[in-house]
Each structure stands twice: as C-alpha cells, then as structure tokens.
Motif scaffolding. Structure first.
Motif: not given
Length: 323
Positions: A146-175
């Motif tokens: 949800k955080i990544a999506l809100s950044h994309a809506k604001a106009g971010a060109d790239m989002v950078a997940p730094s949390d190190m949760m397993d599976g977060r890249v896939g979850a972001i890409r899907s959403l």
C-alpha cells in the motif's frame, strides 16, 4: 625481460587514458530527508552537509541537482504522527507523497525514487506489523505494498522497499500492476544487513526501534551466500534493480552479486560510512576529497552501477572542477 607496468603510470595523461573506472554525476543517487512544516532547512548533526527539508524548501536543492547533472534522488519522509500500522506512510497526502509531487513539478530530469518502509512511521520503530514483540512477515506485506502504491500515485518513478520482509517485491509488483502502474520500477534493498553503520541515519530519520533490534529480518553481516539467495528471490519476484547495503564493508557481496546476476546493481554508501569520513576530515586526519573519491571509486570497481550516497552533491562539484 623485465616487465615495466610503471610505464603506464608515468604521467597524468597516460594514467587517465588507461583508467578502468570513472565516477560520473549520473552514477549518484542523493538521499534526502523531508519533514512536515514550512521554511525548514536544518542541518542534521550526525550527517554534516545534509539537511531536513520542508517541502517548500526543496526548490534550491532540486535546481542545484539539475545543474550538477545528478539524475537520481531518494526521498525519505519523517512524519509528525506515528502509530502501530504506519498509516502516515500510505496517506496520499503524507510527507513523501507531497515531496514527490513537488519534485516532479520542479524537475523533468530527476528520476524520483522513494524509500518504502514503515520504521519511520511506526510508534514502535520496526519495519512491519507487530504480533506481540515479533514482526509478522505476511501481515506486513499488505501495508508495504500500500505504501508503494501511494508513492506511485504521487508520481514516483521507482519504489525501493527496505523492510526485508520475505515476498515484499512480489506483493508490490502485483499491486502496482493491478492498479495500472506497471511502468513504475522497483529497486529492492535485497541484501540489507543488520549493520552498526546505520546509526546517523536512525538519528536523522527518528527510526530507531523502541525495543529489541532488526536482526530477525535484516541479514547477518557474517553471511554472503545468503545474500545471493535474497537477491535471486527479489529478481524472481520482479525487482528491476537490486541493492547491497551497507556498501564499504560488503564490497565482496557487491562483487559476488555483479558476477552472478546480469542485473543493474546499486550500493548504498550509508550514513555511518559517510559520517566517519566527515568526522576524520574535520579533525584534520585525512584529505576528505581524496578519501571520498577513493571510497566511491572502490564501489564502482567492485561492480556497483549506481551509488546512493550523501556525498552526491559534493562529489558532483568536485568532478565538475576536474573536468
């Protein structure tokens, strides 16, 4: 016959012609810290030469970055409100979202990246949703996406997940894809270590955990093969760029990743690395410009394509003087 490699070091001209690695302003991503409020540009004591900016004070910085031909900026936000689920992190009018919109108004050249994490926004300072005193991996994925999506809506060109949760890249890409943001790319903090080098950043971002540490989700500094597994998983899940963080103490990991994966690779020259050089320079122990140049060249030599560094502005100025 005596071999004479020194012949190619005889003078500055021949050294320049055979130099294997070069630094360019385009190699750098500049991390910035944005805060709520107005008319704020306050130097961060633990990161000399870097500042907390309110959104209305970004104009001069963005103009300077354009003039220096720095192409990348990484936005970190510091909210006024924190809670258990980091609600300000995915608020469409949150501090990062406002900063991204303003930067996009100010520059057509800058590639805007955003740090996607929860630690600055949670009351407990951890990078996900808690289950007791444990960070619950799968519950956290929904919020991180949800955080990544809100950044994309604001106009971010790239989002950078730094949390190190397993599976977060896939979850972001899907959403992102589900909501029509398939063009927004992901730079994964793929090999992010539980490092002692983050101290100045945590002061700057107000992100220190209120209890325990992050060793259950960030990587053990003793491991390198594990880093290759983490990077491989992020690539499989859809990461466009992978990152090693910190940089200097993990140059072997950077080289391993570059040799093993045909992927753009970023290295984060983190706050502790930067601040140690600054402190030594202020005491007169070292030549700051020479040390910083050698440090960043070392990261290029190790295999980094992109260097995220608090030295971005100074190094770009030094390179311009040398041109």
């Amino acid at each position: 016959m005596l071999k004479r490699p020194r012949r190619l070091r005889e003078n500055a001209s021949i050294r320049a012609m055979v130099r294997e690695n070069h630094l360019r302003p385009e190699d750098f991503v500049y991390p910035i810290f944005v805060v709520e409020g107005e008319n704020i540009k306050k130097e961060i004591s633990s990161l000399p030469g870097n500042y907390h900016y309110s959104v209305d004070m970004l104009d001069d910085l963005i103009k300077e970055m354009d003039e220096l031909k720095i192409k990348g900026i990484m936005v970190f936000g510091i909210p006024n409100h924190k809670d258990e689920c980091a609600s300000e992190a995915f608020n469409d009018n949150g501090i990062v979202q406002k900063a991204v919109r303003r930067i996009k108004e100010l520059s057509k050249e800058l590639f805007v990246m955003t740090d996607v994490c929860m630690c600055q926004y949670t009351s407990h300072g951890h990078c996900g949703i808690l289950d007791g005193h444990r960070v619950h991996n799968d519950k956290s994925l929904e919020y991180i996406a949800k955080i990544a999506l809100s950044h994309a809506k604001a106009g971010a060109d790239m989002v950078a997940p730094s949390d190190m949760m397993d599976g977060r890249v896939g979850a972001i890409r899907s959403l992102l894809d589900l909501n029509g943001y398939e063009h927004v790319s992901i730079m994964a903090y793929s090999a992010k270590y539980a490092s002692a080098f983050y101290g100045p950043f945590r002061e700057a971002a107000g992100s220190a955990p209120q209890f325990g540490d992050r060793k259950s989700y960030q990587m053990d500094p003793a491991n390198s093969n594990e880093a290759m597994r983490e990077i491989e998983l992020d690539i499989e899940e859809g990461a466009d760029i992978v990152m090693v963080k910190p940089a200097m103490a993990f140059m072997d990991v950077i080289r391993m990743a570059k040799d093993r994966f045909n992927m753009p690779l970023a290295a984060y020259n983190v706050s502790g690395e930067y601040s140690m050089v600054k402190a030594a320079a202020q005491l007169g122990y070292i030549n700051e410009r020479a040390i910083a140049t050698e440090m960043l060249l070392g990261l290029k030599r190790a295999g980094a394509d992109i260097i995220i560094t608090y030295y971005s502005l100074e190094m770009a100025k030094w390179l311009r003087e040398e041109a």
